[in-house]
Design an enzyme around this catalytic site. Structure first.
Site, mmCIF file in Angstrom:
data_model
loop_
_atom_site.group_PDB
_atom_site.id
_atom_site.type_symbol
_atom_site.label_atom_id
_atom_site.label_comp_id
_atom_site.label_asym_id
_atom_site.label_seq_id
_atom_site.Cartn_x
_atom_site.Cartn_y
_atom_site.Cartn_z
ATOM 1 N N GLU A 1 0.670 -1.244 0.056
ATOM 2 C CA GLU A 1 -0.133 -0.030 0.124
ATOM 3 C C GLU A 1 0.904 1.335 0.067
ATOM 4 O O GLU A 1 0.557 2.256 -0.558
ATOM 5 C CB GLU A 1 -0.852 0.055 1.239
ATOM 6 C CG GLU A 1 -2.064 -1.089 1.286
ATOM 7 C CD GLU A 1 -3.029 -1.025 2.382
ATOM 8 O OE1 GLU A 1 -3.233 0.103 2.822
ATOM 9 O OE2 GLU A 1 -3.354 -2.059 2.701
ATOM 10 N N ASP B 1 -2.802 -4.408 3.408
ATOM 11 C CA ASP B 1 -2.914 -4.970 4.930
ATOM 12 C C ASP B 1 -3.982 -5.838 4.896
ATOM 13 O O ASP B 1 -4.811 -6.271 3.975
ATOM 14 C CB ASP B 1 -3.557 -3.395 5.578
ATOM 15 C CG ASP B 1 -2.220 -2.241 5.658
ATOM 16 O OD1 ASP B 1 -0.973 -2.974 5.667
ATOM 17 O OD2 ASP B 1 -2.468 -1.211 6.141
ATOM 18 N N ASP C 1 -6.571 -6.023 7.094
ATOM 19 C CA ASP C 1 -7.964 -5.771 7.406
ATOM 20 C C ASP C 1 -8.932 -5.703 6.422
ATOM 21 O O ASP C 1 -8.440 -6.059 5.113
ATOM 22 C CB ASP C 1 -8.154 -4.524 8.449
ATOM 23 C CG ASP C 1 -7.379 -3.202 7.547
ATOM 24 O OD1 ASP C 1 -7.016 -3.334 6.496
ATOM 25 O OD2 ASP C 1 -7.189 -2.277 8.322
ATOM 26 N N GLU D 1 -10.072 -3.107 4.870
ATOM 27 C CA GLU D 1 -9.664 -1.927 3.861
ATOM 28 C C GLU D 1 -8.395 -2.657 2.818
ATOM 29 O O GLU D 1 -8.463 -2.543 1.615
ATOM 30 C CB GLU D 1 -9.122 -0.837 4.481
ATOM 31 C CG GLU D 1 -10.320 0.108 5.075
ATOM 32 C CD GLU D 1 -11.048 0.713 4.066
ATOM 33 O OE1 GLU D 1 -10.941 1.104 3.035
ATOM 34 O OE2 GLU D 1 -12.298 0.883 4.348
ATOM 35 N N TYR E 1 0.777 -4.334 13.286
ATOM 36 C CA TYR E 1 -0.376 -3.779 12.646
ATOM 37 C C TYR E 1 -0.899 -3.039 13.623
ATOM 38 O O TYR E 1 -1.295 -3.536 14.641
ATOM 39 C CB TYR E 1 -1.056 -4.646 11.794
ATOM 40 C CG TYR E 1 -2.196 -4.041 10.893
ATOM 41 C CD1 TYR E 1 -1.544 -3.117 10.080
ATOM 42 C CD2 TYR E 1 -3.360 -4.155 10.988
ATOM 43 C CE1 TYR E 1 -2.211 -2.603 9.325
ATOM 44 C CE2 TYR E 1 -4.292 -3.577 10.114
ATOM 45 C CZ TYR E 1 -3.580 -2.738 9.126
ATOM 46 O OH TYR E 1 -4.530 -2.058 8.309
ATOM 47 N N ARG F 1 -3.988 -1.352 13.393
ATOM 48 C CA ARG F 1 -5.496 -1.272 13.605
ATOM 49 C C ARG F 1 -5.970 -2.825 13.803
ATOM 50 O O ARG F 1 -6.114 -3.627 13.098
ATOM 51 C CB ARG F 1 -5.956 -0.951 12.139
ATOM 52 C CG ARG F 1 -5.703 0.362 11.702
ATOM 53 C CD ARG F 1 -6.686 0.953 10.507
ATOM 54 N NE ARG F 1 -6.337 2.331 10.057
ATOM 55 C CZ ARG F 1 -5.337 2.470 9.255
ATOM 56 N NH1 ARG F 1 -4.688 1.650 8.591
ATOM 57 N NH2 ARG F 1 -5.080 3.780 8.898
ATOM 58 N N HIS G 1 -4.838 -10.433 14.465
ATOM 59 C CA HIS G 1 -4.764 -11.499 15.256
ATOM 60 C C HIS G 1 -4.011 -11.306 16.379
ATOM 61 O O HIS G 1 -4.020 -12.153 17.325
ATOM 62 C CB HIS G 1 -4.200 -12.601 14.624
ATOM 63 C CG HIS G 1 -4.927 -12.738 13.210
ATOM 64 N ND1 HIS G 1 -5.904 -13.481 13.264
ATOM 65 C CD2 HIS G 1 -4.263 -12.734 12.027
ATOM 66 C CE1 HIS G 1 -6.236 -13.562 12.072
ATOM 67 N NE2 HIS G 1 -5.516 -12.925 11.162
#
Length: 774
Positions: A9, A82, A84, A86, A288, A290, A333
C-alpha cells in the site's frame, strides 16, 4: 522483467519489505486505494442490487498505468496490502483493475514487517477473502447512501453546504447530549472538613497527620456548628486498619486504547497517533496498528519474559494470556506491540520515539508481576460527636509492573498515584489538632469529551471499528460541527472556615473553575443539525441501530450475511424516511426568541445565519424597515445567550473618535473584529483587544503597527510600471503584478532587481500556491 512483483500500500512499506525478499522480487506501492465510487449519481446502481460503480481516482491513473505494465511482465503478482477489510478491498480492486489472472496472482498477509513474517507469508499465500471485501463494500455503500440522501435534505431545510454521515452524526450526538447536560447542570455546594493533627514520629520529631471528615455538611451554619464543637473536643485514634492490596497491569494496546493513552500521556490527537503508528509499522518497528485484539503471540510472550528476567529478575515476571472481549473482534490477530520486544528504543522522529516507548512499556508491563501495596486507614474519633476523621495512606511493598508503566485515566479529579507514608500511631493515642478547616466545595458538572474519552465511548457503544475512530473525529471537526479547543475558567467565590486553637475565622476566597483543555465542543450549527436529524432521522441517529449495523458488517465479513441484502433491509425504509423529511419537515435555523428590546420594543432573536450564529433585532415590516444583524461573539451560543448579551452585540460598530481628521470605528466582520480608518481595515489582536471596550489610543497603535508592517513588506516599486511591486512575504521576497504573485529564486537580492529582471521572472510563470496542511 521481474519474475515476482509484490504490490503493497505504501512506499515506506515497500522499501522495508524489499530488504527481506531479495533480488528475485520487485516491490512497489499502489499508494493506497486505486479506485473509489463515482461521485455522480451516488456511484451506486440502485436498480441493480446496489452494485457499486467504481472509477480509478484521477490522481491514481499514472500509478495504475505503471502497475499494469509491471504486472504484465511479471510471472507472479503478490498482493501484500494490509490484513484488515480496507486492505482486502485494495487487493480486490488491484486484481480487478489490473485484470490479474488467478493462476499468476497470490494474496499474502502478515501482522508485522519482519523477515520471518514476510517469508512465512510468501510460503502460505491465500485467495482474496471475498467476505472481507464485501464487508468493506457494504460499509462504503451504506455510508455513501446516507451521506448522499440526507445531505441534500440539510441543504434545503437547514443551511447550504452541510453534510451528514452514519457514524459521524452519531458521534456529534454524543457531544451535543453531553453539552446539554452541562448547560442544564445546577451545581450544589457542601463543606468538606479537613484537619491537620500533630504527632511524634519514631525519632521524636513532630510531624503532620492529615485527615478528612467522613461526612460533608450541606450549609455553612452546620459546618460552623461542628467547628465550634471541635474547640472543646478531644481527638483519639479509634482504630487502625491495614490491608494488603494489589494492582494488575493493563492489557497490551488495541487501536482504541493506544489512541486513548497517547492522548492522555503524550497529548497526541487521535489522527496524529494513527499517522505516527502507521510510520512505525511501515518501518517494521511495531505490529499492525488497526486491531481490536489484546492477544500476544507466543514469540512475543517469550521475548518479553527474557527481557524482564534479564533486566529486572525472575520475581518481576508473570506470564499472562489476554483474551479479546471486543464485540465482533476480527480485524487482526494480535495486539499492537514492538516487532522486536528486546529493543527499548528506535530511531526516528521525536514523535515516533515517544509513541514507540509507550507501546514498548505497555507490552512489557503486561507480562510483569502485580504491584503489591499496603493500604492503611486510620479512624480518628471526636469526643463530643459521632463523626470520624479518616487518614489513609498507601505504601508500595513491591512495585512489580509499576516499575515500568502506569495506565492513565480520563478522570481529571483523581489524585496522582503517589505512595503516602503515614506516621506511626497506635490505638487510643490522643492527638492534638493544629488546624481544622471547613472549605466550601461544589459538585462537578459532567466532563466534556476529549478525543480519548470519545473514542472510549464510541467503542463502548459498539459504534464504528478500529479503522473508523480517527477519521470520524477528524471529519466532525472539518465539517464545523465540533471544535477542539482550550477555554479559560471563570472566577468563583467560596467560603472557608478555619479553626486554629480556639479561634474560628471565616474568609471569602476566590478560585478559577471550569477551565477546559483540549476538549471537544459542539458548535451551534452542530447542535442545530443534530436536532434536525434526531427529529426526522431518528433511526440512523440511534446508538443501538448504529451498533447493530456494525454487527451486520461483521456477519458479512464472517460469511453469515449477504452484503446487498443488508443494504436492502436498511435502504427501503430509510429512503421513505428521506422523502417524508423533504415533504413534512419545516425549515429550521435553530431560532430562539430572547424577548423584546426595552428601548425600541423590537423582538430580539438568535439563529444560524449564512456565516454562522447571529442575533437579530427587529423584523422586516411592510413599510420596508429591515432588521439589524450582529454576529455572536466567541464563547456565545444560541442556547445560552441572554437578552442583555444579545443587545450588547448591537452596540457595534462603535465610533472611537478621529485620527488624522478621519473617523475611527470598530466593528465585527465575517473574519473577526477590526478597526476601520480611511477605508482601511486593521484586525484587532486576538485575546488582547475587545471591540466593545477598545479605546481610540489603542486603535491608533494598531493602525500604526499595520502601516509599519506594510512599509517593511514593500521592497521596491517602479514608476514605469505602477502595478508591479517587489514585496517581502511570509516565505521571502516575491513579485506582485496584476493581482498575481511570482516567486523570486532563493539567494537573489530582491532590492537589486531591475524592471527588466522582474518582467523575465513574470514570463516564467506565477508563484506556486502552497498546499494547506491537512
Amino acid at each position: 522483467m521481474h519474475e515476482n512483483l509484490v504490490i503493497v500500500e505504501s512506499p515506506a512499506k515497500a522499501k522495508t519489505i524489499e530488504k527481506f525478499l531479495g533480488k528475485d522480487y520487485f516491490v512497489t506501492s499502489s499508494m493506497g486505494h486505486i479506485r473509489d465510487l463515482e461521485k455522480k449519481d451516488f456511484g451506486i446502481d440502485m436498480e441493480n442490487n446496489y452494485t457499486p460503480k467504481y472509477v480509478v481516482s484521477p490522481d491514481k491513473k499514472k500509478v495504475v498505468s505503471e502497475l499494469k505494465k509491471l504486472a504484465k511482465d511479471a510471472q507472479t503478482v503478490w498482493i501484500a496490502s494490509d490484513e484488515d477489510r480496507e486492505g482486502e478491498a485494495i487487493a480486490w480492486h488491484l486484481k480487478e483493475v489490473l485484470k490479474l489472472k488467478p493462476e499468476k496472482t497470490r494474496r499474502i498477509v502478515f501482522h508485522e514487517i519482519t523477515k520471518d513474517a514476510i517469508l512465512k507469508a510468501v510460503q502460505n499465500p491465500r485467495p482474496i477473502d471475498e467476505n472481507l471485501v464485501n464487508a468493506q463494500q457494504a460499509r462504503r455503500v451504506l455510508d455513501r447512501i446516507v451521506g448522499f440522501e440526507v445531505s441534500p435534505v440539510l441543504w434545503k431545510k437547514v443551511k447550504p453546504s452541510l453534510s451528514a454521515g452514519r457514524v459521524q452524526s452519531v458521534a456529534v450526538r454524543l457531544l451535543v447530549e453531553r453539552e446539554r447536560e452541562i448547560i442544564n447542570f445546577k451545581s450544589k455546594s457542601s463543606f468538606r472538613v479537613t484537619a491537620v493533627f500533630l504527632v511524634p514520629d519514631k525519632n521524636g520529631q513532630t510531624v503532620e497527620l492529615k485527615a478528612e471528615l467522613k461526612k460533608r455538611f450541606e450549609t455553612k451554619d452546620e459546618a460552623k456548628a461542628f467547628l465550634e464543637k471541635c474547640k472543646q473536643a478531644q481527638f483519639n485514634i479509634a482504630d487502625i486498619v491495614t490491608k494488603p492490596s494489589k494492582r494488575t497491569p493493563a492489557a497490551p494496546f488495541t487501536t482504541s486504547t493506544l489512541q486513548q493513552e497517547a492522548s492522555r500521556k503524550l497529548g497526541f490527537s487521535v489522527s496524529q497517533t494513527m499517522s505516527v503508528a502507521q510510520r512505525l509499522y511501515e518501518a517494521g518497528k511495531i505490529t499492525y496498528m488497526r486491531t481490536d485484539s489484546v492477544n500476544l503471540s507466543s514469540l512475543a510472550i517469550n521475548t518479553a519474559q527474557s527481557k524482564i528476567v534479564d533486566s529486572m529478575g525472575e520475581k518481576y515476571h508473570k506470564l499472562r494470556q489476554y483474551k479479546t472481549k471486543a464485540k465482533g473482534a476480527q480485524e487482526a490477530h494480535e495486539a499492537i506491540r514492538p516487532t522486536y520486544i528486546d529493543q527499548e528504543e528506535v530511531s526516528g522522529s521525536a514523535q515516533e520515539k515517544r509513541l514507540y516507548e509507550l507501546i514498548w512499556k505497555r507490552t512489557i508491563a503486561s507480562q510483569m508481576a502485580d504491584a503489591e501495596l499496603e493500604r492503611t486507614t486510620i479512624n480518628i474519633s471526636i469526643s463530643n460527636c459521632p463523626e470520624l476523621f479518616q487518614a489513609t495512606g498507601e505504601v508500595i511493598k513491591f512495585d512489580g509492573f509499576l516499575r515500568v508503566y502506569l495506565e492513565s485515566t480520563d478522570n481529571e479529579e483523581e489524585n496522582d498515584d503517589q505512595s503516602t507514608l503515614l506516621p506511626p500511631v497506635k490505638e487510643n493515642q490522643e492527638l492534638r489538632a493544629e488546624q481544622i478547616q471547613a472549605t466550601e466545595r461544589f459538585t462537578l458538572k459532567p466532563p466534556r469529551y476529549t478525543e480519548a474519552s470519545l473514542v472510549k465511548k464510541l467503542e463502548e457503544q459498539g459504534i464504528g471499528r478500529p479503522s473508523t475512530y480517527a477519521p470520524t473525529i477528524t471529519t466532525v471537526q472539518n465539517r464545523g460541527y465540533v471544535v477542539k479547543e482550550d477555554r479559560p475558567g471563570v472566577e468563583r467565590e467560596y467560603t472557608q472556615l478555619t479553626l486554629t486553637g480556639s479561634e474560628l475565622k471565616e474568609a471569602l476566597k476566590t478560585e478559577i473553575t471550569g477551565a477546559e483543555r483540549s476538549k471537544l465542543f459542539p458548535t451551534d450549527i452542530g447542535m442545530v443539525v443534530n436536532d434536525f436529524l434526531i427529529k426526522y432521522f431518528d433511526k440512523i441517529m440511534d446508538y443501538r441501530f448504529t451498533a447493530k449495523v456494525e454487527v451486520e458488517f461483521d456477519e458479512v465479513a464472517g460469511g453469515k450475511r449477504i452484503w446487498n441484502e443488508v443494504i436492502d433491509e436498511f435502504y427501503k425504509p430509510f429512503h421513505k424516511n428521506v422523502e417524508n423529511a423533504l415533504e413534512v419537515s419545516e425549515r429550521t435555523n435553530g431560532e430562539r426568541i430572547l424577548g423584546d428590546d426595552p428601548k425600541t420594543g423590537k423582538p430580539v432573536s438568535v439563529k444560524i445565519g449564512r456565516y454562522g450564529p447571529l442575533a437579530q433585532l427587529g423584523e422586516t415590516t411592510e413599510e420596508g424597515e429591515k432588521p439589524q444583524f450582529a454576529s455572536l461573539r466567541s464563547g456565545q451560543h444560541l442556547e445560552t445567550i441572554t437578552l442583555e448579551e444579545a443587545l450588547d452585540l448591537f452596540k457595534l460598530p462603535r465610533d472611537l473618535g478621529e485620527y488624522e481628521d478621519k473617523k475611527v470605528s470598530v466593528a465585527i466582520g465575517r473574519f473577526g473584529p477590526y478597526v476601520r480608518h480611511d477605508n482601511k481595515f486593521v484586525s484587532l489582536e486576538k485575546n488582547v483587544d475587545d471591540p466593545y471596550t477598545i479605546e481610540l489610543d489603542r486603535a491608533i497603535e494598531l493602525i500604526e503597527a499595520k502601516r509599519e508592517k506594510d512599509r517593511k513588506a514593500l521592497i521596491k516599486t517602479f514608476d514605469e510600471e505602477p502595478e508591479l511591486q517587489i514585496l517581502n512575504g511570509r516565505w521571502g521576497p516575491y513579485i506582485k503584478y496584476k493581482k498575481k504573485n511570482f516567486k523570486i529564486a532563493k539567494g537573489t537580492e530582491a532590492e537589486k532587481l531591475t524592471l527588466e529582471d522582474c518582467m523575465k521572472i513574470i514570463e516564467e510563470g506565477p508563484k506556486p500556491k502552497r498546499k494547506k496542511k491537512k
